[in-house]
Write a protein that holds these residues in place. Structure first.
Motif, PDB file in Angstrom:
ATOM      1  N   TRP A 131     -20.005 -33.883  90.801  1.00 44.81           N
ATOM      2  CA  TRP A 131     -19.800 -33.001  91.944  1.00 44.81           C
ATOM      3  C   TRP A 131     -21.137 -32.523  92.510  1.00 44.81           C
ATOM      4  N   ILE A 134     -19.918 -26.674  93.072  1.00 49.13           N
ATOM      5  CA  ILE A 134     -18.781 -26.295  92.238  1.00 49.13           C
ATOM      6  C   ILE A 134     -18.041 -25.111  92.855  1.00 49.13           C
ATOM      7  N   ILE A 305     -23.416 -24.405  84.910  1.00 43.54           N
ATOM      8  CA  ILE A 305     -23.234 -25.177  86.137  1.00 43.54           C
ATOM      9  C   ILE A 305     -23.597 -26.645  85.936  1.00 43.54           C
ATOM     10  N   LEU A 308     -20.580 -28.321  84.329  1.00 40.56           N
ATOM     11  CA  LEU A 308     -19.508 -28.406  85.323  1.00 40.56           C
ATOM     12  C   LEU A 308     -19.752 -29.536  86.314  1.00 40.56           C
ATOM     13  N   ALA A 309     -21.003 -29.723  86.690  1.00 39.81           N
ATOM     14  CA  ALA A 309     -21.328 -30.772  87.659  1.00 39.81           C
ATOM     15  C   ALA A 309     -21.016 -32.159  87.120  1.00 39.81           C
ATOM     16  N   THR A 314     -13.567 -30.653  86.338  1.00 38.79           N
ATOM     17  CA  THR A 314     -14.022 -29.310  86.719  1.00 38.79           C
ATOM     18  C   THR A 314     -13.200 -28.770  87.884  1.00 38.79           C
ATOM     19  N   TYR A 316     -13.527 -24.827  88.513  1.00 43.28           N
ATOM     20  CA  TYR A 316     -14.171 -23.590  88.945  1.00 43.28           C
ATOM     21  C   TYR A 316     -15.367 -23.250  88.067  1.00 43.28           C
ATOM     22  N   VAL A 317     -16.326 -22.564  88.672  1.00 44.85           N
ATOM     23  CA  VAL A 317     -17.333 -21.816  87.940  1.00 44.85           C
ATOM     24  C   VAL A 317     -17.012 -20.333  88.117  1.00 44.85           C
ATOM     25  N   CYS A 332     -18.498 -22.670  97.383  1.00 40.88           N
ATOM     26  CA  CYS A 332     -18.994 -23.401  96.223  1.00 40.88           C
ATOM     27  C   CYS A 332     -20.397 -22.947  95.832  1.00 40.88           C
TER      28      CYS A 332
END
Length: 345
Positions: A131, A134, A305, A308-309, A314, A316-317, A332
Protein backbone atom coordinates in the motif's frame (compact mmCIF):
# COMPACT_ATOMS: atom_id res chain seq x y z
CA UNK A 1 29.12 -5.17 9.69
CA UNK A 2 29.06 -6.19 13.36
CA UNK A 3 27.22 -4.93 16.42
CA UNK A 4 29.67 -3.25 18.78
CA UNK A 5 27.47 -1.81 21.54
CA UNK A 6 23.91 -1.45 22.83
CA UNK A 7 22.99 1.69 24.76
CA UNK A 8 19.78 2.27 26.72
CA UNK A 9 18.28 5.34 28.35
CA UNK A 10 14.93 5.96 30.03
CA UNK A 11 12.46 8.67 30.96
CA UNK A 12 9.43 8.36 33.22
CA UNK A 13 7.19 11.30 34.02
CA UNK A 14 3.57 11.88 35.04
CA UNK A 15 1.28 12.33 32.06
CA UNK A 16 -0.02 15.88 31.70
CA UNK A 17 -3.50 14.62 30.83
CA UNK A 18 -4.15 11.10 32.20
CA UNK A 19 -6.61 8.98 30.24
CA UNK A 20 -8.85 6.15 31.38
CA UNK A 21 -10.20 2.96 29.88
CA UNK A 22 -12.49 0.36 31.47
CA UNK A 23 -9.78 -1.25 33.61
CA UNK A 24 -7.04 1.30 34.22
CA UNK A 25 -5.83 4.87 34.44
CA UNK A 26 -2.93 5.62 32.10
CA UNK A 27 -1.11 8.33 34.00
CA UNK A 28 2.57 7.99 33.00
CA UNK A 29 4.69 8.89 30.00
CA UNK A 30 7.52 6.40 30.28
CA UNK A 31 9.96 5.52 27.50
CA UNK A 32 12.88 3.11 27.12
CA UNK A 33 15.17 4.00 24.19
CA UNK A 34 17.55 1.44 22.71
CA UNK A 35 20.42 2.34 20.39
CA UNK A 36 22.49 -0.33 18.63
CA UNK A 37 25.90 0.68 17.28
CA UNK A 38 28.06 -1.05 14.66
CA UNK A 39 31.69 -1.10 13.56
CA UNK A 40 30.70 0.74 10.35
CA UNK A 41 29.21 3.70 12.21
CA UNK A 42 25.58 2.88 11.36
CA UNK A 43 23.19 2.91 14.31
CA UNK A 44 19.62 1.76 14.84
CA UNK A 45 17.17 2.99 17.45
CA UNK A 46 13.83 2.10 18.99
CA UNK A 47 11.52 3.57 21.61
CA UNK A 48 9.25 1.56 23.89
CA UNK A 49 6.36 3.37 25.55
CA UNK A 50 4.86 2.68 28.98
CA UNK A 51 1.61 4.30 30.12
CA UNK A 52 1.70 3.02 33.69
CA UNK A 53 4.13 2.17 36.54
CA UNK A 54 6.97 4.62 37.02
CA UNK A 55 9.70 1.97 37.31
CA UNK A 56 8.86 -0.07 34.18
CA UNK A 57 11.18 1.75 31.73
CA UNK A 58 14.16 1.28 34.06
CA UNK A 59 13.34 -2.40 34.64
CA UNK A 60 13.19 -2.96 30.88
CA UNK A 61 16.50 -1.13 30.48
CA UNK A 62 18.12 -3.58 32.93
CA UNK A 63 16.82 -6.56 30.96
CA UNK A 64 18.15 -5.14 27.69
CA UNK A 65 21.52 -4.05 29.08
CA UNK A 66 22.34 -7.04 31.29
CA UNK A 67 20.59 -9.97 29.62
CA UNK A 68 19.94 -9.30 25.93
CA UNK A 69 22.71 -6.93 24.80
CA UNK A 70 25.65 -9.22 25.69
CA UNK A 71 24.20 -11.92 23.42
CA UNK A 72 23.98 -9.71 20.33
CA UNK A 73 27.27 -7.78 20.54
CA UNK A 74 29.54 -9.14 17.82
CA UNK A 75 26.62 -10.39 15.71
CA UNK A 76 25.76 -9.38 12.14
CA UNK A 77 22.80 -6.98 12.61
CA UNK A 78 21.19 -8.07 9.35
CA UNK A 79 20.54 -11.57 10.75
CA UNK A 80 17.42 -10.32 12.47
CA UNK A 81 15.52 -13.60 12.69
CA UNK A 82 18.61 -15.44 13.84
CA UNK A 83 19.07 -12.92 16.65
CA UNK A 84 15.39 -13.30 17.55
CA UNK A 85 15.78 -17.06 17.99
CA UNK A 86 18.92 -16.66 20.14
CA UNK A 87 17.09 -14.21 22.41
CA UNK A 88 14.08 -16.50 22.70
CA UNK A 89 16.34 -19.36 23.76
CA UNK A 90 18.04 -17.08 26.28
CA UNK A 91 14.78 -15.91 27.88
CA UNK A 92 12.92 -19.22 27.77
CA UNK A 93 13.73 -20.15 31.38
CA UNK A 94 12.49 -16.87 32.86
CA UNK A 95 9.62 -16.63 30.37
CA UNK A 96 9.77 -15.02 26.94
CA UNK A 97 6.54 -13.07 27.43
CA UNK A 98 6.12 -9.94 29.56
CA UNK A 99 9.10 -7.63 29.81
CA UNK A 100 11.33 -10.19 28.09
CA UNK A 101 9.14 -9.74 25.00
CA UNK A 102 9.31 -5.97 25.35
CA UNK A 103 13.10 -6.19 25.37
CA UNK A 104 13.29 -8.48 22.35
CA UNK A 105 10.87 -6.23 20.49
CA UNK A 106 12.96 -3.17 21.29
CA UNK A 107 16.03 -4.88 19.85
CA UNK A 108 14.11 -6.15 16.81
CA UNK A 109 12.88 -2.66 15.96
CA UNK A 110 16.33 -1.14 16.44
CA UNK A 111 17.79 -3.78 14.12
CA UNK A 112 15.25 -3.04 11.38
CA UNK A 113 15.95 0.67 11.82
CA UNK A 114 19.66 -0.03 11.50
CA UNK A 115 19.18 -2.18 8.39
CA UNK A 116 17.08 0.46 6.67
CA UNK A 117 19.60 3.18 7.48
CA UNK A 118 22.50 1.04 6.27
CA UNK A 119 20.78 0.70 2.89
CA UNK A 120 19.38 4.23 2.80
CA UNK A 121 15.71 3.20 2.54
CA UNK A 122 12.63 3.15 4.79
CA UNK A 123 11.87 -0.27 6.23
CA UNK A 124 8.59 -0.66 4.33
CA UNK A 125 10.66 -0.90 1.14
CA UNK A 126 12.61 -3.79 2.61
CA UNK A 127 9.40 -5.59 3.58
CA UNK A 128 7.85 -5.27 0.12
CA UNK A 129 5.08 -2.70 0.38
CA UNK A 130 1.54 -3.39 -0.78
CA UNK A 131 0.00 0.00 0.00
CA UNK A 132 1.22 3.57 -0.72
CA UNK A 133 -0.73 4.96 2.26
CA UNK A 134 -2.74 3.49 5.14
CA UNK A 135 -6.36 4.40 6.11
CA UNK A 136 -6.39 5.95 9.58
CA UNK A 137 -8.87 6.18 12.43
CA UNK A 138 -8.54 8.21 15.62
CA UNK A 139 -8.65 6.69 19.10
CA UNK A 140 -10.11 9.70 20.91
CA UNK A 141 -12.97 8.38 23.05
CA UNK A 142 -11.39 7.90 26.47
CA UNK A 143 -13.62 7.30 29.49
CA UNK A 144 -12.50 10.29 31.55
CA UNK A 145 -14.29 12.47 28.98
CA UNK A 146 -17.89 13.43 29.62
CA UNK A 147 -20.31 13.30 26.69
CA UNK A 148 -19.57 16.89 25.66
CA UNK A 149 -15.83 16.18 25.68
CA UNK A 150 -16.36 12.99 23.73
CA UNK A 151 -18.35 14.86 21.10
CA UNK A 152 -15.72 17.58 20.90
CA UNK A 153 -12.83 15.13 20.40
CA UNK A 154 -14.75 13.09 17.83
CA UNK A 155 -15.63 16.22 15.86
CA UNK A 156 -11.99 17.30 15.91
CA UNK A 157 -10.91 13.91 14.57
CA UNK A 158 -13.32 14.15 11.66
CA UNK A 159 -12.18 17.73 10.96
CA UNK A 160 -8.61 16.42 10.72
CA UNK A 161 -9.70 13.99 8.03
CA UNK A 162 -9.77 10.65 9.85
CA UNK A 163 -11.91 7.91 8.31
CA UNK A 164 -13.56 7.14 11.65
CA UNK A 165 -13.09 7.05 15.43
CA UNK A 166 -12.75 4.56 18.26
CA UNK A 167 -14.10 4.99 21.77
CA UNK A 168 -13.79 3.15 25.06
CA UNK A 169 -16.73 1.28 26.56
CA UNK A 170 -17.34 -0.73 29.71
CA UNK A 171 -16.64 1.96 32.28
CA UNK A 172 -20.23 1.92 33.48
CA UNK A 173 -23.58 0.27 32.72
CA UNK A 174 -24.64 -0.58 29.20
CA UNK A 175 -27.07 2.33 29.20
CA UNK A 176 -24.11 4.69 29.58
CA UNK A 177 -22.28 3.03 26.69
CA UNK A 178 -25.36 3.40 24.51
CA UNK A 179 -25.74 7.07 25.37
CA UNK A 180 -22.10 7.80 24.57
CA UNK A 181 -22.09 5.80 21.34
CA UNK A 182 -25.20 7.59 20.09
CA UNK A 183 -23.59 10.95 20.87
CA UNK A 184 -20.48 10.10 18.86
CA UNK A 185 -22.54 8.71 15.98
CA UNK A 186 -24.44 12.00 15.75
CA UNK A 187 -21.15 13.88 15.47
CA UNK A 188 -19.35 11.67 12.94
CA UNK A 189 -22.34 10.89 10.75
CA UNK A 190 -24.09 7.66 9.75
CA UNK A 191 -21.40 6.23 7.48
CA UNK A 192 -18.09 6.82 9.29
CA UNK A 193 -16.68 3.72 11.05
CA UNK A 194 -17.20 3.76 14.81
CA UNK A 195 -15.29 1.14 16.80
CA UNK A 196 -15.71 0.27 20.49
CA UNK A 197 -12.98 -1.02 22.83
CA UNK A 198 -13.64 -2.70 26.21
CA UNK A 199 -9.98 -3.36 27.15
CA UNK A 200 -10.71 -6.90 28.47
CA UNK A 201 -13.33 -5.65 30.94
CA UNK A 202 -16.06 -8.30 30.53
CA UNK A 203 -16.76 -11.94 31.17
CA UNK A 204 -18.37 -13.99 28.43
CA UNK A 205 -22.04 -13.41 29.32
CA UNK A 206 -21.68 -9.65 29.65
CA UNK A 207 -19.56 -9.43 26.49
CA UNK A 208 -22.30 -11.25 24.59
CA UNK A 209 -25.02 -8.97 26.00
CA UNK A 210 -23.11 -5.80 25.19
CA UNK A 211 -21.90 -7.08 21.85
CA UNK A 212 -25.49 -7.49 20.70
CA UNK A 213 -26.19 -3.90 21.72
CA UNK A 214 -23.11 -2.63 19.88
CA UNK A 215 -24.25 -4.54 16.78
CA UNK A 216 -27.60 -2.76 16.92
CA UNK A 217 -25.76 0.56 17.11
CA UNK A 218 -23.82 -0.28 13.92
CA UNK A 219 -20.37 -0.35 15.52
CA UNK A 220 -17.64 -1.52 13.16
CA UNK A 221 -15.90 -3.85 15.64
CA UNK A 222 -15.90 -4.88 19.32
CA UNK A 223 -12.35 -4.73 20.65
CA UNK A 224 -10.92 -6.75 23.53
CA UNK A 225 -14.27 -7.87 24.94
CA UNK A 226 -12.64 -10.61 27.06
CA UNK A 227 -9.33 -11.25 28.84
CA UNK A 228 -6.70 -11.53 26.13
CA UNK A 229 -5.72 -15.15 26.74
CA UNK A 230 -9.28 -16.55 26.69
CA UNK A 231 -9.20 -18.19 23.26
CA UNK A 232 -12.21 -20.41 23.96
CA UNK A 233 -14.28 -17.39 25.00
CA UNK A 234 -13.30 -15.46 21.89
CA UNK A 235 -14.28 -18.39 19.68
CA UNK A 236 -17.69 -18.77 21.38
CA UNK A 237 -18.32 -15.04 21.21
CA UNK A 238 -17.41 -14.82 17.54
CA UNK A 239 -19.87 -17.63 16.80
CA UNK A 240 -22.72 -15.73 18.49
CA UNK A 241 -22.10 -12.19 17.23
CA UNK A 242 -22.12 -10.63 13.79
CA UNK A 243 -19.95 -7.69 14.86
CA UNK A 244 -16.25 -8.59 14.29
CA UNK A 245 -14.20 -9.31 17.40
CA UNK A 246 -10.94 -7.35 17.37
CA UNK A 247 -8.12 -8.45 19.65
CA UNK A 248 -4.41 -9.17 19.91
CA UNK A 249 -2.67 -6.23 21.55
CA UNK A 250 -2.09 -8.16 24.79
CA UNK A 251 -0.83 -11.39 23.24
CA UNK A 252 2.89 -12.13 23.34
CA UNK A 253 4.70 -13.52 20.31
CA UNK A 254 3.58 -15.08 17.08
CA UNK A 255 2.66 -18.44 18.63
CA UNK A 256 -0.02 -16.82 20.81
CA UNK A 257 -2.05 -16.00 17.69
CA UNK A 258 -2.01 -19.48 16.16
CA UNK A 259 -5.10 -21.04 17.77
CA UNK A 260 -6.99 -17.74 17.85
CA UNK A 261 -6.72 -17.46 14.07
CA UNK A 262 -7.19 -21.14 13.25
CA UNK A 263 -10.33 -21.45 15.41
CA UNK A 264 -11.98 -18.26 14.16
CA UNK A 265 -11.81 -16.35 17.44
CA UNK A 266 -10.77 -13.04 15.89
CA UNK A 267 -12.35 -10.93 13.16
CA UNK A 268 -9.73 -8.16 13.16
CA UNK A 269 -6.25 -9.04 14.40
CA UNK A 270 -4.40 -6.29 16.30
CA UNK A 271 -0.86 -7.08 17.44
CA UNK A 272 1.15 -4.57 19.45
CA UNK A 273 4.77 -4.03 18.37
CA UNK A 274 6.02 -4.07 21.97
CA UNK A 275 4.35 -7.30 23.04
CA UNK A 276 4.08 -9.31 19.84
CA UNK A 277 7.80 -9.17 19.07
CA UNK A 278 8.49 -6.09 16.98
CA UNK A 279 8.46 -5.75 13.21
CA UNK A 280 9.45 -9.37 12.58
CA UNK A 281 6.69 -11.08 14.55
CA UNK A 282 4.01 -8.55 13.61
CA UNK A 283 4.77 -9.10 9.92
CA UNK A 284 4.55 -12.87 10.37
CA UNK A 285 1.33 -12.61 12.40
CA UNK A 286 -0.16 -10.42 9.70
CA UNK A 287 0.77 -12.85 6.94
CA UNK A 288 -0.68 -15.75 8.92
CA UNK A 289 -3.90 -13.77 9.41
CA UNK A 290 -4.03 -13.07 5.68
CA UNK A 291 -3.97 -16.82 5.08
CA UNK A 292 -7.13 -17.13 7.17
CA UNK A 293 -8.78 -14.13 5.51
CA UNK A 294 -8.59 -12.04 8.71
CA UNK A 295 -7.94 -8.29 8.33
CA UNK A 296 -5.12 -6.57 10.23
CA UNK A 297 -5.34 -3.25 12.07
CA UNK A 298 -2.45 -2.05 14.20
CA UNK A 299 -2.59 -1.37 17.90
CA UNK A 300 -0.99 2.06 17.88
CA UNK A 301 0.81 3.73 15.02
CA UNK A 302 4.35 5.04 14.68
CA UNK A 303 6.79 2.40 13.45
CA UNK A 304 3.92 -0.03 12.91
CA UNK A 305 3.18 1.82 9.66
CA UNK A 306 6.01 -0.09 7.96
CA UNK A 307 4.40 -3.45 8.76
CA UNK A 308 0.97 -2.21 7.70
CA UNK A 309 2.36 -1.08 4.35
CA UNK A 310 3.60 -4.59 3.61
CA UNK A 311 0.53 -6.67 4.50
CA UNK A 312 -2.16 -7.59 1.97
CA UNK A 313 -4.87 -7.60 4.67
CA UNK A 314 -4.22 -4.18 6.25
CA UNK A 315 -7.34 -2.11 6.90
CA UNK A 316 -6.37 0.63 9.40
CA UNK A 317 -3.63 2.33 11.34
CA UNK A 318 -4.62 3.58 14.79
CA UNK A 319 -3.74 7.16 15.74
CA UNK A 320 -4.44 9.87 18.24
CA UNK A 321 -5.26 13.36 17.03
CA UNK A 322 -2.70 14.69 14.58
CA UNK A 323 0.16 16.85 15.88
CA UNK A 324 0.54 20.40 14.66
CA UNK A 325 1.49 20.55 10.99
CA UNK A 326 0.62 16.92 10.18
CA UNK A 327 -1.96 16.07 7.55
CA UNK A 328 -3.73 12.98 6.31
CA UNK A 329 -4.10 12.36 2.59
CA UNK A 330 -7.66 11.33 1.76
CA UNK A 331 -8.02 9.90 5.25
CA UNK A 332 -4.75 7.99 4.97
CA UNK A 333 -1.43 8.11 6.79
CA UNK A 334 1.36 8.66 4.23
CA UNK A 335 4.31 6.30 4.26
CA UNK A 336 7.53 7.80 5.69
CA UNK A 337 10.39 8.56 3.31
CA UNK A 338 13.33 8.73 5.74
CA UNK A 339 15.66 5.71 5.96
CA UNK A 340 15.00 3.23 8.73
CA UNK A 341 11.95 2.81 10.90
CA UNK A 342 10.84 6.42 11.15
CA UNK A 343 7.21 7.54 11.07
CA UNK A 344 5.83 10.39 8.95
CA UNK A 345 5.29 12.47 12.10
Amino acid sequence: MKITAVHVDVTSEPKAHPVRDAIQLLDRDGVTRVRIETDEGVTGESTTYFGRVASSPAVLAKIVEEQLAPVIVGEDPSLIRGIRERLRELTDYQGSAGLSAYGMSAIDQALWDLLGKSLGVPVWKLLGARWPAIPAYAMVGWLELDVAGLERMSARAMEQGFRGVKMKVGGGPLTEDVRRIKAVRTVIGPDAPLMVDANQAFGYAEALRRGRAYEDLDCRWFEEPLPAGDTDGHVRLAEKLDIPIATGENRYGQAAFRDLLARGGVGVVQPDLRRAGGVTDCLEIGLAAAGFGVPYASHGGGAHIHVLAALPNTIYVESGLLPEGAELVDGCYPLPTAPGLSASW
